[in-house]
Scaffold this motif. Structure first.
Motif, PDB file in Angstrom:
ATOM      1  N   LEU A 122      -8.622   0.143 -10.348  1.00  0.00           N
ATOM      2  CA  LEU A 122      -9.828   0.532  -9.626  1.00  0.00           C
ATOM      3  C   LEU A 122      -9.677   1.968  -9.139  1.00  0.00           C
ATOM      4  O   LEU A 122      -8.591   2.362  -8.702  1.00  0.00           O
ATOM      5  N   TYR A 123     -10.768   2.741  -9.200  1.00  0.00           N
ATOM      6  CA  TYR A 123     -10.770   4.116  -8.711  1.00  0.00           C
ATOM      7  C   TYR A 123     -11.960   4.295  -7.771  1.00  0.00           C
ATOM      8  O   TYR A 123     -13.078   3.860  -8.085  1.00  0.00           O
ATOM      9  N   ALA A 124     -11.727   4.953  -6.646  1.00  0.00           N
ATOM     10  CA  ALA A 124     -12.811   5.224  -5.704  1.00  0.00           C
ATOM     11  C   ALA A 124     -12.549   6.544  -4.994  1.00  0.00           C
ATOM     12  O   ALA A 124     -11.408   7.033  -4.975  1.00  0.00           O
ATOM     13  N   PRO A 125     -13.559   7.142  -4.401  1.00  0.00           N
ATOM     14  CA  PRO A 125     -13.322   8.323  -3.568  1.00  0.00           C
ATOM     15  C   PRO A 125     -12.386   7.988  -2.414  1.00  0.00           C
ATOM     16  O   PRO A 125     -12.264   6.822  -2.010  1.00  0.00           O
ATOM     17  N   PHE A 126     -11.747   9.000  -1.867  1.00  0.00           N
ATOM     18  CA  PHE A 126     -10.831   8.789  -0.745  1.00  0.00           C
ATOM     19  C   PHE A 126     -11.555   8.144   0.436  1.00  0.00           C
ATOM     20  O   PHE A 126     -10.979   7.325   1.150  1.00  0.00           O
ATOM     21  N   LYS A 127     -12.802   8.509   0.618  1.00  0.00           N
ATOM     22  CA  LYS A 127     -13.650   7.863   1.614  1.00  0.00           C
ATOM     23  C   LYS A 127     -14.964   7.490   0.933  1.00  0.00           C
ATOM     24  O   LYS A 127     -15.716   8.359   0.523  1.00  0.00           O
ATOM     25  N   SER A 128     -15.208   6.203   0.817  1.00  0.00           N
ATOM     26  CA  SER A 128     -16.415   5.729   0.151  1.00  0.00           C
ATOM     27  C   SER A 128     -17.623   5.865   1.068  1.00  0.00           C
ATOM     28  O   SER A 128     -17.519   5.724   2.293  1.00  0.00           O
ATOM     29  N   MET A 129     -18.754   6.122   0.463  1.00  0.00           N
ATOM     30  CA  MET A 129     -20.008   6.214   1.188  1.00  0.00           C
ATOM     31  C   MET A 129     -21.074   5.442   0.411  1.00  0.00           C
ATOM     32  O   MET A 129     -21.313   5.720  -0.760  1.00  0.00           O
ATOM     33  N   PRO A 130     -21.696   4.439   1.067  1.00  0.00           N
ATOM     34  CA  PRO A 130     -21.454   3.995   2.441  1.00  0.00           C
ATOM     35  C   PRO A 130     -20.103   3.297   2.584  1.00  0.00           C
ATOM     36  O   PRO A 130     -19.485   2.925   1.584  1.00  0.00           O
ATOM     37  N   THR A 131     -19.657   3.147   3.821  1.00  0.00           N
ATOM     38  CA  THR A 131     -18.396   2.469   4.085  1.00  0.00           C
ATOM     39  C   THR A 131     -18.449   1.057   3.510  1.00  0.00           C
ATOM     40  O   THR A 131     -19.444   0.347   3.695  1.00  0.00           O
ATOM     41  N   PRO A 132     -17.418   0.625   2.790  1.00  0.00           N
ATOM     42  CA  PRO A 132     -17.435  -0.720   2.203  1.00  0.00           C
ATOM     43  C   PRO A 132     -17.697  -1.795   3.255  1.00  0.00           C
ATOM     44  O   PRO A 132     -17.162  -1.733   4.375  1.00  0.00           O
ATOM     45  N   ILE A 171      -1.591  -3.961  -5.917  1.00  0.00           N
ATOM     46  CA  ILE A 171      -1.047  -2.870  -5.124  1.00  0.00           C
ATOM     47  C   ILE A 171      -2.130  -1.810  -4.946  1.00  0.00           C
ATOM     48  O   ILE A 171      -2.949  -1.589  -5.838  1.00  0.00           O
ATOM     49  N   THR A 172      -2.135  -1.167  -3.784  1.00  0.00           N
ATOM     50  CA  THR A 172      -3.112  -0.118  -3.475  1.00  0.00           C
ATOM     51  C   THR A 172      -2.381   1.200  -3.258  1.00  0.00           C
ATOM     52  O   THR A 172      -1.306   1.224  -2.654  1.00  0.00           O
ATOM     53  N   LEU A 173      -2.968   2.281  -3.748  1.00  0.00           N
ATOM     54  CA  LEU A 173      -2.398   3.609  -3.610  1.00  0.00           C
ATOM     55  C   LEU A 173      -3.459   4.523  -3.009  1.00  0.00           C
ATOM     56  O   LEU A 173      -4.584   4.595  -3.515  1.00  0.00           O
ATOM     57  N   LEU A 174      -3.108   5.219  -1.908  1.00  0.00           N
ATOM     58  CA  LEU A 174      -4.040   6.105  -1.208  1.00  0.00           C
ATOM     59  C   LEU A 174      -3.589   7.550  -1.393  1.00  0.00           C
ATOM     60  O   LEU A 174      -2.470   7.909  -1.023  1.00  0.00           O
ATOM     61  N   ALA A 175      -4.460   8.363  -1.972  1.00  0.00           N
ATOM     62  CA  ALA A 175      -4.118   9.765  -2.245  1.00  0.00           C
ATOM     63  C   ALA A 175      -5.311  10.658  -1.932  1.00  0.00           C
ATOM     64  O   ALA A 175      -6.401  10.467  -2.465  1.00  0.00           O
ATOM     65  N   HIS A 176      -5.097  11.648  -1.059  1.00  0.00           N
ATOM     66  CA  HIS A 176      -6.150  12.582  -0.637  1.00  0.00           C
ATOM     67  C   HIS A 176      -6.544  13.485  -1.808  1.00  0.00           C
ATOM     68  O   HIS A 176      -5.681  13.906  -2.593  1.00  0.00           O
ATOM     69  N   PRO A 177      -7.823  13.819  -1.948  1.00  0.00           N
ATOM     70  CA  PRO A 177      -8.232  14.680  -3.067  1.00  0.00           C
ATOM     71  C   PRO A 177      -7.567  16.051  -3.064  1.00  0.00           C
ATOM     72  O   PRO A 177      -7.310  16.627  -4.129  1.00  0.00           O
ATOM     73  N   ILE A 205      -4.300  -2.502  -9.735  1.00  0.00           N
ATOM     74  CA  ILE A 205      -3.947  -1.312  -8.966  1.00  0.00           C
ATOM     75  C   ILE A 205      -5.230  -0.719  -8.414  1.00  0.00           C
ATOM     76  O   ILE A 205      -6.177  -0.464  -9.171  1.00  0.00           O
ATOM     77  N   GLY A 206      -5.285  -0.518  -7.116  1.00  0.00           N
ATOM     78  CA  GLY A 206      -6.442   0.112  -6.499  1.00  0.00           C
ATOM     79  C   GLY A 206      -6.090   1.526  -6.063  1.00  0.00           C
ATOM     80  O   GLY A 206      -5.149   1.709  -5.299  1.00  0.00           O
ATOM     81  N   VAL A 207      -6.819   2.509  -6.552  1.00  0.00           N
ATOM     82  CA  VAL A 207      -6.611   3.900  -6.161  1.00  0.00           C
ATOM     83  C   VAL A 207      -7.698   4.269  -5.168  1.00  0.00           C
ATOM     84  O   VAL A 207      -8.874   4.368  -5.522  1.00  0.00           O
ATOM     85  N   VAL A 215       0.867  -1.171   0.000  1.00  0.00           N
ATOM     86  CA  VAL A 215       0.000   0.000   0.000  1.00  0.00           C
ATOM     87  C   VAL A 215       0.909   1.228   0.000  1.00  0.00           C
ATOM     88  O   VAL A 215       1.730   1.389   0.907  1.00  0.00           O
ATOM     89  N   ILE A 216       0.792   2.067  -1.020  1.00  0.00           N
ATOM     90  CA  ILE A 216       1.556   3.310  -1.086  1.00  0.00           C
ATOM     91  C   ILE A 216       0.690   4.431  -0.518  1.00  0.00           C
ATOM     92  O   ILE A 216      -0.395   4.703  -1.043  1.00  0.00           O
ATOM     93  N   VAL A 217       1.140   5.054   0.546  1.00  0.00           N
ATOM     94  CA  VAL A 217       0.418   6.166   1.167  1.00  0.00           C
ATOM     95  C   VAL A 217       1.019   7.472   0.658  1.00  0.00           C
ATOM     96  O   VAL A 217       2.197   7.766   0.908  1.00  0.00           O
ATOM     97  N   VAL A 218       0.240   8.251  -0.084  1.00  0.00           N
ATOM     98  CA  VAL A 218       0.694   9.546  -0.583  1.00  0.00           C
ATOM     99  C   VAL A 218       0.458  10.594   0.497  1.00  0.00           C
ATOM    100  O   VAL A 218      -0.664  10.749   0.976  1.00  0.00           O
TER     101      VAL A 218
END
Length: 583
Positions: free
Chosen positions: A534-544, A455-461, A485-487, A302-305
């Motif tokens: 895969l692309y998703a919002p930084f915080k999904s709603m509802p929570t997965p 691999i997963t990559l987390l990036a704030h909007p 790749i999951g964004v 998991v890459i944390v930006v």
């Protein structure tokens, strides 16, 4: 007991099963039936295949509760366990969800000769083609709000030729019939059935399925659920361990082999076991010449930006990252193994501390997979500073974090070896800027971590509002050599989406197989995919629902999802959404 834990996936010790191994006479008889029927399967009309899929959906839906109950019992879980949702989601719903997509693909093939791509097809500036494959249907836009997925094609595929690379085994002239051996995985209940479906309907081969001893208890249920394929002789199920597997792999009437499991098992199949097998591999002299494909392991990162994360952001992503480990007790090839952070990010320790808090509040789980305790202890011996959360006992292992692993120690087992248990690590990279960090993180993941599965990559909007950072993330997605790749969304969920591919980044030869050499799932039947994104919002709603914070509602929700896939209807959607939001 000797367990090979260095470099790659584990070499799993033999497991016991409540089912007696199939005799050679029974295995030969099963293969004879398949040989007799392989050409009939090739000639089976698309109309008849749709009918078969309809029967599979009905039969599996009817026994889904028994399937889950058997899995829960084997894994030491009660029906009301906070982890019961794992068996309803990846174990049961995923299979029905894929069957629904397969049915639609067949309907499209019947009409137009190839499955319909549900989203736009675009060309990147470098000429690479990518197709949006999820949401697959209108229901998905509601059930998976904000989640999108693409399949990127290998160089050379154009927008004009893309459809000709789909469902190639349904194009004339029909290929010659083949018998495929599928060696089942023991960890997730849907893997074996999904692999069987892929070989039958995408590769157009009849199948001999050898159940893994770890979850062979599901085989009687699988035979019941797949009776529509078994009765005409297109599928046979046998049992046994390494001895039976070796016999089948070397059988002259087995044309191809597919395995989900360890690179060590793949090597043993292709080159033989032990020192003799290692010598054959070194001499590039395979023991068998038939095609062998595999979906194997990974040291999943998991890459944390770095970015301006709020307290709520940190809390959400800590649960997100922990859930990637905790799902199925960590016995997943897509479980997070290395968290990559920027050494100078001011919130690095805050995120780690929140992950510790999440792990400390989670019940431990039964170490049901063979060799787990020995693998776990090997990591603790190498890293006595490891932090343990929850009490271990003869049956359970604690959740474990190894923080601040030195990224310059390239041979550290946290980077070279898949733990395949309840353990992950964290490392930090030096960089003068966020852009430089992203570039170094990509290089580290590509060159230092073993495997290429996901691999997963987390990036704030707000980070992505910086054009330089956004461009760096875009380059990272293009450069990362991973099959998925999951964004901002766990890449491992590509396993259950169906329309995405699941498998390694292409290019591994049998002498360095790593995460494998083929894909499965792939309901749109692309023959030349490179990777899924895969692309998703930084915080999904509802929570997965696979988040540990949603454990209370997950079993109820996925029971509803199973009933939905049995017979999809908009009338069922409000109840599902209500459960997802309020339990």
């Amino acid at each position: 007991m000797t367990i090979n834990i260095q470099h790659g996936s584990p070499s799993f010790p033999s497991a016991t099963s409540t089912l007696a191994p199939s005799s050679r006479e029974d295995m030969d008889g099963a293969i004879d039936v398949l040989v007799e029927q392989k050409e009939n399967w090739i000639q089976t009309s698309v109309t008849e295949r749709i009918r078969i899929v309809d029967s599979l959906i009905a039969d599996f839906s009817a026994l889904a509760p028994r399937w889950v109950a058997a899995s829960l019992q084997a894994k030491g879980l009660d029906e009301d366990s906070p982890y019961a949702g794992d068996e309803w989601s990846a174990g049961t719903w995923a299979l029905l969800h894929s069957l629904r997509q397969l049915r639609q693909a067949l309907v499209n093939i019947q009409k137009d000769g190839h499955p319909h791509i549900p989203g736009p097809v675009r060309m990147r500036p470098d000429g690479q083609v990518k197709a949006q494959v999820f949401p697959f249907r209108s229901y998905d836009r509601v059930l998976f709000s904000g989640l999108k997925a693409e399949v990127w094609m290998q160089p050379g595929v154009t927008a004009e030729t893309l459809s000709s690379t789909q469902a190639v085994n349904y194009q004339s002239p029909a290929p010659a019939g083949k018998v495929a051996l599928v060696l089942g995985a023991g960890n997730v209940a849907s893997i074996g059935p999904l692999d069987v479906l892929y070989k039958l309907f995408t590769d157009n081969q009849v199948v001999l399925f050898k159940a893994n001893p770890v979850n062979a208890y599901l085989s009687p249920l699988m035979k019941e659920a797949f009776r529509t394929l078994i009765k005409p002789g297109y599928l046979r199920v046998v049992y046994g361990g390494a001895e039976e597997g070796t016999y089948l792999c070397q059988h002259p009437n087995i044309d191809e082999i597919h395995i989900t499991g360890s690179d060590k098992t793949f090597d043993a199949i292709v080159f033989g076991p032990g020192t003799e097998g290692a010598a054959r591999k070194a001499a590039r002299q395979p023991l068998i010449s038939k095609r062998v494909t595999g979906e194997l392991g990974n040291v999943s990162p998991v890459i944390v930006v770095p970015g301006p994360w709020s307290q709520q952001d940190i809390a959400y992503q800590a649960v997100h990252i922990a859930s990637m480990l905790v799902n199925n007790a960590g016995y997943n090839c897509n479980a997070t193994r290395v968290i990559i952070q920027h050494k100078n990010w001011s919130q690095r320790q805050e995120l780690l501390q929140q992950i510790r808090s999440v792990l400390s509040h989670l019940p431990t789980r039964k170490a049901y997979y063979p060799g787990a305790r020995d693998r776990y202890q090997a990591f603790l011996d190498a890293h006595p500073e490891a932090e343990l959360f929850g009490t271990g006992d003869p049956q359970h292992l604690p959740w474990t974090l190894i923080a601040d692993v030195d990224a310059t120690h390239t041979d550290d087992m946290c980077f070279t070896t898949e733990a395949f248990c309840s353990l992950f690590s964290e490392t930090a990279l030096d960089a003068a800027s966020v852009v430089e960090y992203i570039e170094r993180a990509v290089q580290f993941a590509n060159e230092q971590l073993w495997g290429t599965l996901n691999i997963t990559l987390l990036a704030h909007p707000r980070s992505l509002k910086d054009p330089a950072v956004a461009a760096a993330v875009g380059r990272a997605i293009a450069r990362l050599r991973y099959g998925t790749i999951g964004v901002n969304y766990w890449a491992g969920t590509s396993f259950v989406l169906g329309s995405t591919t699941w498998g390694a980044f292409p290019g591994h030869e049998i002498y360095d197989i790593q995460s494998g050499n083929d894909v499965v799932h792939n309901s749109l039947m692309f023959s030349r995919p490179q990777k899924s994104v895969l692309y998703a919002p930084f915080k999904s709603m509802p929570t997965p629902p696979w988040f540990t914070s949603q454990a209370r509602i997950a079993p109820k929700l996925f029971k509803q999802m199973v009933r939905f896939e049995q017979s999809p209807s908009w009338r069922k959607i409000p109840a599902i959404i209500k459960t997802a939001l309020f339990g």
